[in-house]
Design an enzyme around this catalytic site. Structure first.
Site, PDB file in Angstrom:
ATOM      1  CG  ASP A 155      -0.309  -0.386   2.515  1.00 49.61           C
ATOM      2  OD1 ASP A 155       0.929  -0.326   2.598  1.00 49.61           O
ATOM      3  OD2 ASP A 155      -1.035  -0.745   3.451  1.00 49.61           O
ATOM      4  CG  ASN A 165      -9.217  -1.194  11.774  1.00 49.66           C
ATOM      5  OD1 ASN A 165      -8.308  -1.869  11.286  1.00 49.66           O
ATOM      6  ND2 ASN A 165      -9.625  -0.062  11.240  1.00 49.66           N
ATOM      7  CG  HIS A 184      -6.037  -1.921   8.674  1.00 51.60           C
ATOM      8  ND1 HIS A 184      -6.202  -0.795   9.446  1.00 51.60           N
ATOM      9  CD2 HIS A 184      -4.706  -1.979   8.415  1.00 51.60           C
ATOM     10  CE1 HIS A 184      -5.029  -0.205   9.627  1.00 51.60           C
ATOM     11  NE2 HIS A 184      -4.099  -0.914   9.022  1.00 51.60           N
ATOM     12  CD  GLU A 196      -8.906   1.366   7.570  1.00 57.97           C
ATOM     13  OE1 GLU A 196      -8.948   0.450   8.418  1.00 57.97           O
ATOM     14  OE2 GLU A 196      -8.374   2.465   7.799  1.00 57.97           O
TER      15      GLU A 196
HETATM   16  C1  GLP Z   1      -0.718   0.512   8.611  1.00 57.41           C
HETATM   17  C2  GLP Z   1      -0.370  -0.238   7.297  1.00 57.41           C
HETATM   18  C3  GLP Z   1      -0.539  -1.727   7.461  1.00 57.41           C
HETATM   19  C4  GLP Z   1       0.068  -2.132   8.765  1.00 57.41           C
HETATM   20  C5  GLP Z   1      -0.748  -1.591   9.902  1.00 57.41           C
HETATM   21  C6  GLP Z   1      -0.124  -1.789  11.267  1.00 57.41           C
HETATM   22  O1  GLP Z   1      -1.765   1.407   8.487  1.00 57.41           O
HETATM   23  N1  GLP Z   1      -1.099   0.168   6.141  1.00 57.41           N
HETATM   24  O2  GLP Z   1       0.041  -2.392   6.353  1.00 57.41           O
HETATM   25  O3  GLP Z   1       0.089  -3.531   8.888  1.00 57.41           O
HETATM   26  O4  GLP Z   1      -1.133  -0.245   9.699  1.00 57.41           O
HETATM   27  O5  GLP Z   1       0.952  -0.927  11.466  1.00 57.41           O
HETATM   28  P1  GLP Z   1       1.993  -1.112  12.638  1.00 57.41           P
HETATM   29  O6  GLP Z   1       2.815  -2.300  12.308  1.00 57.41           O
HETATM   30  O7  GLP Z   1       2.781   0.152  12.655  1.00 57.41           O
HETATM   31  O8  GLP Z   1       1.199  -1.306  13.874  1.00 57.41           O
END
Ligand code: GLP
Length: 241
Positions: A67, A136, A138, A143
């Site tokens: 992403d 959440n 995702h 989402e």
């Molecule tokens: C972000 C990314 C995800 C990631 C998630 C968790 O928004 N788009 O790909 O897995 O949130 O992030 P983190 O590892 O910093 O908790």
């Protein structure tokens, strides 16, 4: 679904890097799906160490990131292009032209998404997809929603994700409201999926993804239907299992 629980985030990173390294040994021209966020950082540090030790070779690998934010310049300190350069690509022997991140600056984002999917398909699909998980549930930026979306698409970020990601920006106003994300169909088509989660704030999302019903309200729950998925968790993220 396999679940592996480790004492801490460092051990999760080590185990995950070894699995990715093993994938590259078994198939040097692997197509890897990569993730951003803080969770994969120990994994990338371990992969760099394995590369420096001569144990991992990215020279024939191709990578597609999950992403990117819409509208951030690629050299912006919070862009995922920049994140991947700083934390992995600049430190290993991946060919720059083989390391892909979705184009959040495209004039036509829907077309950019379709092109990204087509490129992954032309490369033979993803051999291994690395995933983090949002609070959440995702995955990528898919989402909570009423449906699972198959292809790469534009997403409006949820309030919970904007709040969680504000820590990387000067203020919540600076967090882009939209992103472009690989869809659930492409993730599910990966031959192997590694989901990593560390820290207590992921425990509910992990529990619902593993034990809850398969629902687009918790996008990671669909991984229950994947034939080769490993959850690598630290004790805190696994606490509610
Ligand atoms: C972000 C990314 C995800 C990631 C998630 C968790 O928004 N788009 O790909 O897995 O949130 O992030 P983190 O590892 O910093 O908790």
């Amino acid at each position: 679904m396999q679940i592996r629980i480790f004492d801490n985030a460092g051990q999760v990173g080590k185990a995950t890097a070894l699995l990715i390294g093993a994938q590259l040994v078994a198939k040097p021209d692997s197509v890897l799906g990569l993730a951003t966020g803080s969770t994969p950082l120990p994994t990338y540090q371990e992969l760099i160490a394995l590369y420096e030790a001569g144990a991992v070779d990215f020279s024939r690998a191709t990578t597609y990131n999950l992403d990117e934010y819409v509208g951030l310049p690629t050299d912006h300190v919070c862009s995922y292009h920049r994140f991947m350069k700083d934390n992995l690509f600049d430190h290993v022997n991946i060919r720059p032209e083989a390391a892909h991140v979705p184009n959040g600056l495209a004039a036509n984002l829907s077309q950019a998404g379709r092109d990204y999917d087509a490129a992954i398909e032309a490369a033979g699909g993803l051999d291994l997809q690395l995933l983090g998980i949002g609070r959440n549930g995702h995955i990528g930026f898919n989402e909570p929603a009423e449906t699972f979306i198959r292809g790469c698409h534009v997403v409006t970020l949820s309030d919970s994700t904007i709040e969680a990601n504000t820590r990387f920006f000067a203020s919540s106003d600076e967090v882009p409201r939209q992103a472009i994300s690989l869809g659930i169909g492409t993730i599910m088509n990966a031959k192997r999926v590694l989901l990593i989660a560390t820290g207590a704030d992921k425990a509910d999302a992990v529990e619902q993804s593993v034990n809850g019903e398969i629902t687009p309200r918790v996008q990671a729950s669909i991984l229950q239907a994947h034939p080769d998925v490993i959850f690598l968790l630290d004790k805190a993220a696994a606490a509610k299992l």
